[in-house]
Design a protein around this motif. Structure first.
Motif, PDB file in Angstrom:
ATOM      1  N   LEU A 137      -4.317   1.642  -5.420  1.00 36.10           N
ATOM      2  CA  LEU A 137      -3.265   0.824  -4.821  1.00 36.10           C
ATOM      3  C   LEU A 137      -2.902   1.369  -3.440  1.00 36.10           C
ATOM      4  O   LEU A 137      -2.704   2.574  -3.276  1.00 36.10           O
ATOM      5  CB  LEU A 137      -2.013   0.819  -5.707  1.00 36.10           C
ATOM      6  CG  LEU A 137      -2.177   0.207  -7.102  1.00 36.10           C
ATOM      7  CD1 LEU A 137      -0.858   0.302  -7.866  1.00 36.10           C
ATOM      8  CD2 LEU A 137      -2.648  -1.236  -7.028  1.00 36.10           C
ATOM      9  N   PRO A 138      -2.809   0.495  -2.439  1.00 37.74           N
ATOM     10  CA  PRO A 138      -2.387   0.950  -1.109  1.00 37.74           C
ATOM     11  C   PRO A 138      -0.888   1.222  -1.095  1.00 37.74           C
ATOM     12  O   PRO A 138      -0.187   0.898  -2.057  1.00 37.74           O
ATOM     13  CB  PRO A 138      -2.733  -0.249  -0.218  1.00 37.74           C
ATOM     14  CG  PRO A 138      -2.622  -1.436  -1.123  1.00 37.74           C
ATOM     15  CD  PRO A 138      -3.051  -0.957  -2.491  1.00 37.74           C
ATOM     16  N   MET A 164      -4.718  -4.939   1.512  1.00 39.30           N
ATOM     17  CA  MET A 164      -5.871  -4.455   0.742  1.00 39.30           C
ATOM     18  C   MET A 164      -5.822  -4.920  -0.712  1.00 39.30           C
ATOM     19  O   MET A 164      -6.844  -4.907  -1.403  1.00 39.30           O
ATOM     20  CB  MET A 164      -5.972  -2.940   0.830  1.00 39.30           C
ATOM     21  CG  MET A 164      -6.398  -2.458   2.211  1.00 39.30           C
ATOM     22  SD  MET A 164      -6.731  -0.693   2.300  1.00 39.30           S
ATOM     23  CE  MET A 164      -8.499  -0.642   2.013  1.00 39.30           C
ATOM     24  N   LEU A 165      -4.638  -5.330  -1.179  1.00 39.34           N
ATOM     25  CA  LEU A 165      -4.550  -5.919  -2.524  1.00 39.34           C
ATOM     26  C   LEU A 165      -5.316  -7.238  -2.550  1.00 39.34           C
ATOM     27  O   LEU A 165      -5.973  -7.572  -3.542  1.00 39.34           O
ATOM     28  CB  LEU A 165      -3.094  -6.147  -2.926  1.00 39.34           C
ATOM     29  CG  LEU A 165      -2.224  -4.899  -3.134  1.00 39.34           C
ATOM     30  CD1 LEU A 165      -0.782  -5.313  -3.426  1.00 39.34           C
ATOM     31  CD2 LEU A 165      -2.760  -4.042  -4.277  1.00 39.34           C
ATOM     32  N   PHE A 166      -5.225  -7.999  -1.453  1.00 45.56           N
ATOM     33  CA  PHE A 166      -5.966  -9.265  -1.374  1.00 45.56           C
ATOM     34  C   PHE A 166      -7.469  -9.006  -1.315  1.00 45.56           C
ATOM     35  O   PHE A 166      -8.257  -9.774  -1.867  1.00 45.56           O
ATOM     36  CB  PHE A 166      -5.504 -10.075  -0.161  1.00 45.56           C
ATOM     37  CG  PHE A 166      -4.141 -10.685  -0.325  1.00 45.56           C
ATOM     38  CD1 PHE A 166      -3.977 -11.866  -1.029  1.00 45.56           C
ATOM     39  CD2 PHE A 166      -3.023 -10.068   0.207  1.00 45.56           C
ATOM     40  CE1 PHE A 166      -2.722 -12.430  -1.200  1.00 45.56           C
ATOM     41  CE2 PHE A 166      -1.769 -10.625   0.046  1.00 45.56           C
ATOM     42  CZ  PHE A 166      -1.614 -11.811  -0.656  1.00 45.56           C
ATOM     43  N   LEU A 167      -7.862  -7.927  -0.640  1.00 43.07           N
ATOM     44  CA  LEU A 167      -9.281  -7.547  -0.598  1.00 43.07           C
ATOM     45  C   LEU A 167      -9.797  -7.302  -2.011  1.00 43.07           C
ATOM     46  O   LEU A 167     -10.853  -7.816  -2.402  1.00 43.07           O
ATOM     47  CB  LEU A 167      -9.447  -6.295   0.262  1.00 43.07           C
ATOM     48  CG  LEU A 167     -10.846  -5.660   0.319  1.00 43.07           C
ATOM     49  CD1 LEU A 167     -11.818  -6.557   1.055  1.00 43.07           C
ATOM     50  CD2 LEU A 167     -10.811  -4.292   0.977  1.00 43.07           C
ATOM     51  N   GLU A 212      -9.610   5.265  -1.608  1.00 43.41           N
ATOM     52  CA  GLU A 212     -10.350   4.954  -2.836  1.00 43.41           C
ATOM     53  C   GLU A 212     -10.883   3.523  -2.823  1.00 43.41           C
ATOM     54  O   GLU A 212     -11.964   3.248  -3.347  1.00 43.41           O
ATOM     55  CB  GLU A 212      -9.458   5.189  -4.070  1.00 43.41           C
ATOM     56  CG  GLU A 212      -9.201   6.660  -4.373  1.00 43.41           C
ATOM     57  CD  GLU A 212     -10.488   7.424  -4.660  1.00 43.41           C
ATOM     58  OE1 GLU A 212     -11.119   7.149  -5.691  1.00 43.41           O
ATOM     59  OE2 GLU A 212     -10.866   8.283  -3.833  1.00 43.41           O
ATOM     60  N   ILE A 213     -10.128   2.614  -2.210  1.00 45.50           N
ATOM     61  CA  ILE A 213     -10.600   1.221  -2.099  1.00 45.50           C
ATOM     62  C   ILE A 213     -11.816   1.162  -1.165  1.00 45.50           C
ATOM     63  O   ILE A 213     -12.827   0.518  -1.466  1.00 45.50           O
ATOM     64  CB  ILE A 213      -9.468   0.291  -1.592  1.00 45.50           C
ATOM     65  CG1 ILE A 213      -8.323   0.253  -2.616  1.00 45.50           C
ATOM     66  CG2 ILE A 213      -9.998  -1.126  -1.355  1.00 45.50           C
ATOM     67  CD1 ILE A 213      -7.023  -0.334  -2.078  1.00 45.50           C
TER      68      ILE A 213
END
Length: 613
Positions: free
Chosen positions: A316-317, A324-327, A364-365
């Motif tokens: 989680l950002p 980045m949640l949308f990514l 991590e993403i």
């Protein structure tokens, strides 16, 4: 009429509203009336056939709806004898007749006006004795598809929303994306798929936008595909949080004959309106730098309880930026490779490239998408391209069906210099990409080659002719006599692991007053030097480099008593985009500067002498 002239004409309705409405409220009237007139014009030709069909089916006691849809030739209909022009014939009852007219739309179209809270505005206009005048204005605008095509109509909606957002000081960028940015993304999305673009191939594909806004991205993708392959069919899906944007998007989909149930209203992050569904293509421009505190509980629960079975497995950002949640949401919607795979494009600001150190959610993403070989390319756009921000933005292209040549690699394209000045600024938007700029970026992506902008510079440092874009393999070798080649990288290709590093923790011993290292006395630490937290440091070692060799070369010469605490080592990823395109410009020699100063000084002295004469 071009879309700006048309939107200016519609804007003239504001003159009627002035005084009874605040400027920030104009959109509540003008947007739903524009949609109503558009639907009115679309249904005009088939209205008599629809009314005749309804009368026949009612007489037979049958459910008329499926027959009426067929008769209307679109995915909606209206069973009222009235239209906007006929409403003007009964001025005294215009409010009741307008209600009846709206209620006679099929349910999907009626929902659009409910989202606009249209009846509240009708009551308010009626009380102010403006309802007839406003209806008359719109009845006199011809918005028939033969006069104003779908693309122009979409541009009209976007222009109006931008104006209203500016007036009410809202964030226009939450509603729509500049058309040239969408065109670029659509080009990059389809360029590698010959089967879809080849005329005559009757392929069916799906496309999805989790932040659909007014539907601009979906519309441009549909137009592009239709232009290249009229036999291809693109089924559109989307979700949108803002009620007004959702209503306009839904109206657009209705007119295009798309299934409007595929457009969902709600927050994509907390309520996935297309749970379990996978798509061939996806596009998104999520809001930049917007915090996700409102949905934090739902997102964290999904991350902790479902892990990689949910949408937010990689990490989680920080709460201050949810882009980045949308990514990750789009990653979860990718069709498996065995079923054909997926490709998607997403617009992000600069922070997802590098924010967060090793082990953080952002890192991590990035680690997940790079180690799983999902990133095809990242394109840096010019600044001042969006209506609500002048910051640097980037288009990420991700795919789980990379061609063999791209496997294990990422292409970075710096298109920040590919722009032309707009004749008139729109909010923060002062620059635009021309068709030629878009074509150049598309070629660079399609060619998957490194390229540079090369300029010939003479001995005095002055450019000779226009800079040329050439692939690295075709670089000219000869510079003009006494001059040089000025080379600026535009496209670069890297291995995925080039963006990875290991953060090592370097410890130094804690020393007592006598300067001796303090040793541990218990357990595993017994007899070992104890670390001094004040002297602790970290170093980033590129993946693939031998950590022991790096430590021996870079650390021990300066701190012979240091050691690595290997338990604290972490792997991280960052994409320092600008660093890879930075070109060092050597300063001019002191001699050249001195000569210039002498020339300028002499010129000033001469001017002063002339003044004193």
């Amino acid at each position: 009429m071009n879309h700006q002239a048309l939107s200016s004409f519609i804007w003239s309705v504001a003159d009627l509203l002035r005084g009874d409405y605040k400027q920030s409220e104009y959109g509540r009237v003008i947007l739903p009336f524009t949609v109503l007139r558009r639907l009115d014009c679309v249904l005009e030709a088939t209205k008599p056939a629809v009314l005749a069909e309804k009368a026949a089916k009612d007489k037979a006691g049958l459910n008329a709806e499926p027959f009426l849809l067929r008769r209307s030739g679109t995915s909606f209909f209206n069973t009222s004898q009235l239209d906007l022009v006929k409403l003007l014939g009964d001025q005294d009852h215009i409010r009741q007749n307008l209600y009846a007219y709206i209620q006679a739309f099929s349910p999907a179209a009626r929902d659009i006006f409910e989202r606009f809270d249209f009846f509240t505005q009708v009551e308010r206009l009626a009380k102010a004795n403006l309802l007839y005048l406003v209806t008359e204005k719109f009845a006199n605008i011809d918005l028939h598809p033969n006069v104003v095509d779908n693309a122009s109509m979409g541009a009209v909606f976007e222009e109006l929303i931008r104006k209203f957002a500016e007036i009410s000081n809202e964030t226009a960028g939450e509603h729509f994306t500049p058309r040239e940015v969408i065109r670029l993304m659509v080009n990059l999305l389809f360029i590698e798929d010959d089967d879809v673009l080849t005329p005559g191939n009757a392929v069916v594909r799906t496309i999805y936008d989790p932040t659909a806004g007014t539907g601009g991205m979906l519309s441009v993708a549909g137009e592009y595909l239709l232009e290249h392959n009229p036999q291809a069919r693109l089924t559109m899906y989307g979700q949108e949080l803002n009620d007004e944007s959702y209503a306009i998007c839904k109206a657009d989909m209705l007119i295009k004959g798309q299934a409007v149930e595929n457009i969902i209203v709600g927050n994509t992050l907390s309520e996935d309106g297309h749970g379990g569904r996978k798509f061939d293509y996806m596009l998104s421009n999520p809001p930049f730098g917007v915090e996700w505190k409102k949905v934090e509980k739902a997102v964290r629960q999904e991350h902790e309880n479902k892990g990689f079975d949910g949408r937010f497995g990689p990490g989680l950002p920080r709460v201050s930026d949810g882009s980045m949640l949308f990514l990750m949401h789009l990653l979860s919607k990718m069709r498996p490779v065995k079923d054909g795979g997926s490709r998607f494009g997403i617009v992000l600001n600069g922070s997802p490239l590098f924010t967060g150190g090793a082990g953080s959610g952002e890192s991590e993403i990035r680690r997940y998408v790079l180690e799983n070989d999902l990133v095809e390319a990242i394109v840096g756009l010019p600044t001042d391209m969006f209506y609500n921000t002048g910051i640097a933005t980037y288009v990420w292209i991700l795919s789980n069906k990379k061609p063999a040549t791209r496997k294990g690699k990422v292409q970075l394209i710096d298109a920040s210099s590919f722009w032309q000045k707009m004749r008139k600024s729109l909010g923060s938007k002062r620059k635009e990409m021309s068709d030629e700029h878009i074509a150049t970026v598309t070629r660079l992506f399609g060619g998957f080659a490194e390229a540079e902008m090369v300029a010939f510079v003479d001995a005095a440092g002055q450019p000779l002719g226009e800079p040329q874009l050439v692939t690295t393999a075709d670089l000219p070798t000869a510079a003009p006599e006494g001059g040089r080649l000025k080379r600026v990288p535009i496209s670069r290709v890297f291995n995925n692991e080039a963006f990875g590093y290991t953060t090592i923790t370097v410890e130094r011993p804690l020393r007592d007053e006598a300067g001796k290292a303090v040793l541990g006395v218990k357990g595993k630490q017994k007899g070992k030097p104890q670390p001094d937290s004040a002297l602790r440091d970290t170093e980033n070692v590129t993946l693939g480099e031998d950590i022991a060799a790096y430590f021996k070369r870079e650390v021990l010469p300066h701190a012979p008593d240091a050691w690595i605490d290997e338990e604290k080592s972490k792997v991280g990823y960052e994409i320092p985009f600008n660093r890879h395109f930075y070109v060092f410009e050597p300063p001019r020699s002191l001699h050249v500067i001195d000569e210039e100063l002498k020339t300028v000084t002499a010129s000033i002295m001469k001017m002063l002498e002339e003044l004193t004469e």
